[in-house]
Design a protein around this motif. Structure first.
Motif, mmCIF file in Angstrom:
data_model
loop_
_atom_site.group_PDB
_atom_site.id
_atom_site.type_symbol
_atom_site.label_atom_id
_atom_site.label_comp_id
_atom_site.label_asym_id
_atom_site.label_seq_id
_atom_site.Cartn_x
_atom_site.Cartn_y
_atom_site.Cartn_z
ATOM 1 N N ASP A 101 0.822 -1.410 0.267
ATOM 2 C CA ASP A 101 -0.020 -0.005 0.088
ATOM 3 C C ASP A 101 0.865 1.257 -0.008
ATOM 4 N N GLU A 102 1.927 1.191 0.632
ATOM 5 C CA GLU A 102 2.855 2.549 0.749
ATOM 6 C C GLU A 102 3.191 2.619 -0.679
ATOM 7 N N LEU A 103 3.844 1.846 -1.289
ATOM 8 C CA LEU A 103 4.469 1.899 -2.668
ATOM 9 C C LEU A 103 3.594 2.079 -3.529
ATOM 10 N N ILE A 104 2.244 1.497 -3.595
ATOM 11 C CA ILE A 104 1.228 2.196 -4.343
ATOM 12 C C ILE A 104 0.791 3.541 -4.270
ATOM 13 N N ALA A 105 0.894 4.197 -2.969
ATOM 14 C CA ALA A 105 0.515 5.609 -2.678
ATOM 15 C C ALA A 105 1.655 6.227 -3.297
ATOM 16 N N LEU A 106 2.995 5.915 -3.064
ATOM 17 C CA LEU A 106 4.092 6.740 -3.466
ATOM 18 C C LEU A 106 4.183 6.709 -4.999
ATOM 19 N N GLU A 107 3.994 5.617 -5.638
ATOM 20 C CA GLU A 107 4.032 5.527 -7.228
ATOM 21 C C GLU A 107 2.879 6.461 -7.694
ATOM 22 N N SER A 108 1.673 6.314 -7.028
ATOM 23 C CA SER A 108 0.680 7.072 -7.709
ATOM 24 C C SER A 108 0.663 8.434 -7.680
ATOM 25 N N VAL A 109 1.267 9.012 -6.207
ATOM 26 C CA VAL A 109 1.482 10.320 -6.309
ATOM 27 C C VAL A 109 2.547 11.193 -6.689
ATOM 28 N N ASP A 110 3.483 10.335 -7.288
ATOM 29 C CA ASP A 110 4.525 10.767 -7.780
ATOM 30 C C ASP A 110 4.531 10.715 -9.438
ATOM 31 N N ALA A 111 4.091 9.607 -10.216
ATOM 32 C CA ALA A 111 3.817 9.485 -11.394
ATOM 33 C C ALA A 111 2.341 9.975 -11.867
ATOM 34 N N GLY A 112 1.084 9.990 -11.075
ATOM 35 C CA GLY A 112 0.177 9.947 -11.675
ATOM 36 C C GLY A 112 -0.455 8.692 -12.019
ATOM 37 N N LYS A 113 -0.160 7.574 -11.479
ATOM 38 C CA LYS A 113 -0.737 6.237 -11.835
ATOM 39 C C LYS A 113 -2.173 5.957 -11.152
ATOM 40 N N PRO A 114 -2.920 5.581 -11.672
ATOM 41 C CA PRO A 114 -4.162 5.114 -10.934
ATOM 42 C C PRO A 114 -3.746 4.074 -9.918
ATOM 43 N N VAL A 115 -4.204 4.006 -8.679
ATOM 44 C CA VAL A 115 -4.020 3.215 -7.568
ATOM 45 C C VAL A 115 -4.398 1.739 -8.055
ATOM 46 N N SER A 116 -5.581 1.405 -8.768
ATOM 47 C CA SER A 116 -5.890 0.182 -9.056
ATOM 48 C C SER A 116 -4.890 -0.549 -10.032
ATOM 49 N N LEU A 117 -4.449 0.163 -10.963
ATOM 50 C CA LEU A 117 -3.324 -0.363 -11.887
ATOM 51 C C LEU A 117 -2.040 -0.611 -11.182
ATOM 52 N N CYS A 118 -1.597 0.447 -10.361
ATOM 53 C CA CYS A 118 -0.435 0.393 -9.412
ATOM 54 C C CYS A 118 -0.449 -1.025 -8.913
#
Length: 496
Positions: A101-118
């Protein structure tokens, strides 16, 4: 790019993270850039600053390379038995899974990726890299060879040395670990310079590997801009460069590295064609055509951004693709329903706009859907765009846009379809849709691409290698071939 399946139980909502330490990771510890400078981290869904990271430069790269050099020459990692190295990688995979969950949140807020795809793509692939190369590491070994003279001959796979890895913004975790996992499995040490726009998860991965038992100095991460990347390439203490990014930058890296005969692996740009033949299953083909150009908001070097359609199907397919593309859920990356998030940065959005404006000025071109920004929360959003009527030599058809922009062209014969697909300077990926197995094999053999998908798009697994031909680069990532990129072969011949 797919890996794994989502859990049957709905995952808990992902919250936007609070950023903490953004300092460099060198020699097993966090430290500030020697200059003291910091670089802003921008959330592409809002255009607002969410934190800062250290802005490393050539001085910091030098410190990191020296740490990696010492770790390689004098440290235990290269001499650690492959099975022990495998245990560290497997342990890292498990620790990453615990921090999903931490990695999803960081990748999403950093690159704009949808959390479902992350969750099902970015994090899943990242974990898989360490598991897969941990498995391969356990089988590392040489071979005996027969000779024509009285002797015993055998080969020994050996690590190359210090690897300089430079990675892009579109898949920060995946494209980092596709280099880190095989390089470490082979016994190398590393200096990693992540993209200046998306540095956050690279620092977490380095910490996780350290926790998993990786010795200090084996993996070093320097966040920064162009100066830091250039310093990695030029540093005499770096033995090999692994780069993913644009063809323009890749050429410069190859030229610079060539001065010292430093080996380079380059995974560069693409302008990939997908072909829909008259006998295709249109429900599958149209769905994959849309997925292939909107996936990751079009920021995918292997995106299917050129659609070639048999002329009798051209009007119907063009209308269907344009109609459906406009309905793909676009919005806040932290909304589980979102499929298309923002473009990763303001300058990337401006590049997309310039290319679409070229299409507007071309005689005969028609934008069937999209062609404009979307005003949402101050973020960098662009509508999925479908263009028809472009000449094959137009820039929109020939050059990598790196956004959700699709051109559609008709063809009359199989030979013409292949010729159109091969007509760009790129050769990273390609695809075709047909029910005819003979045609599938025949056309796949003629397409100039490192990977060809049949009746699908973007299916990737750590066991299946990919890479470019022509101006899309050279070398391979994933699979045993990806591990081989980080090994040298020594031969030993003993007279008898």
């Amino acid at each position: 790019m797919t890996s794994g399946q989502p859990s049957i139980d709905a995952p808990a909502p992902i919250s936007r993270p609070t950023l903490s330490d953004g300092s460099l990771f060198i020699g097993g510890a966090r430290q500030d850039a020697l200059s003291g400078r910091r670089r802003e981290v921008i959330d592409p869904s809002t255009g607002k600053q969410i934190g800062t990271v250290a802005d490393g430069d050539a001085q910091d790269i030098d410190v990191a390379v020296r740490a990696a050099r010492t770790a390689f020459d004098d440290g235990p990692w290269r001499r650690t038995p492959p099975r022990e190295r495998a245990r560290v990688l497997m342990r890292a995979a498990e620790l990453l899974r615990q921090r999903t969950d931490e990695l999803i949140a960081l990748e999403s807020v950093d690159a704009g990726k949808p959390v479902s795809l992350c969750r099902i793509i970015d994090v899943a692939n990242t974990i898989s890299h360490f598991e897969y190369y941990g498995g391969l590491a356990q089988g590392l070994g040489g071979a005996t060879r027969q000779t024509a003279f009285p002797s015993m001959a055998y080969t020994v796979p050996e690590p190359i040395g210090v690897i300089g890895a430079i990675t892009p913004f579109n898949f920060p975790m995946i494209l980092s670990t596709s280099k880190i996992a095989p390089a470490l499995a082979a016994g190398n040490t590393m200096v990693h310079k992540p993209a200046e726009d998306t540095p956050l998860t690279a620092l977490v991965i380095a910490e996780v590997l350290s926790e998993a038992g990786l010795p200090d100095g084996v993996l070093n991460v320097v966040t920064g801009g162009v100066e830091a990347g250039d310093a990695v390439v030029r540093h005499p203490g770096v033995d090999k460069i692994a780069f993913t990014g644009s063809t323009l930058v890749g050429r410069k890296i190859a030229s610079t590295a060539g001065d010292s005969l430093k080996p380079v692996t380059l995974e560069l740009g693409g302008k990939s064609a997908q072909i829909i033949f008259e006998d295709a299953d249109l429900d599958i083909a149209i769905g994959k055509a849309i997925e292939a150009f909107v996936f990751n908001t079009g920021q995918f070097c292997m995106g299917g951004t050129r659609l070639l359609v048999a002329r009798p199907l051209f009007d119907a397919v063009s209308k269907a693709v344009a109609g459906a593309a406009g309905g793909v859920p676009l919005g806040d990356p932290f909304d589980p329903a979102t499929v298309i998030g923002p473009i990763a940065g303001a300058r990337h959005l401006e590049k997309i706009e310039r290319y679409v404006e070229l299409a507007r000025s071309e005689p005969g071109a028609e934008i069937l859907t999209g062609g404009h920004r979307i005003d949402l929360d101050g973020g960098y959003y662009y509508a999925p765009t479908v263009v028809v009527g472009m000449a094959n030599d137009s820039r929109l058809v020939q050059e990598e846009v790196f956004g959700p922009v699709l051109t559609i062209q008709p063809f009359d014969t199989e030979d013409e379809a292949v010729a159109l697909a091969n007509s760009t300077r790129y050769g990273l990926a390609a695809g075709l849709h047909t029910r005819d197995l003979n045609r599938a094999h025949r056309v796949a053999s003629r397409l100039q691409a490192g990977i060809v998908w049949v009746n699908t798009w973007g299916l990737m697994d750590p066991a299946v290698p990919f890479g470019g031909v022509k101006q899309s680069g050279y070398g391979r990532e994933y699979g045993p071939e990806g591990l081989a990129e980080y090994l040298d072969t020594k031969s030993v011949v003993i007279a008898m």
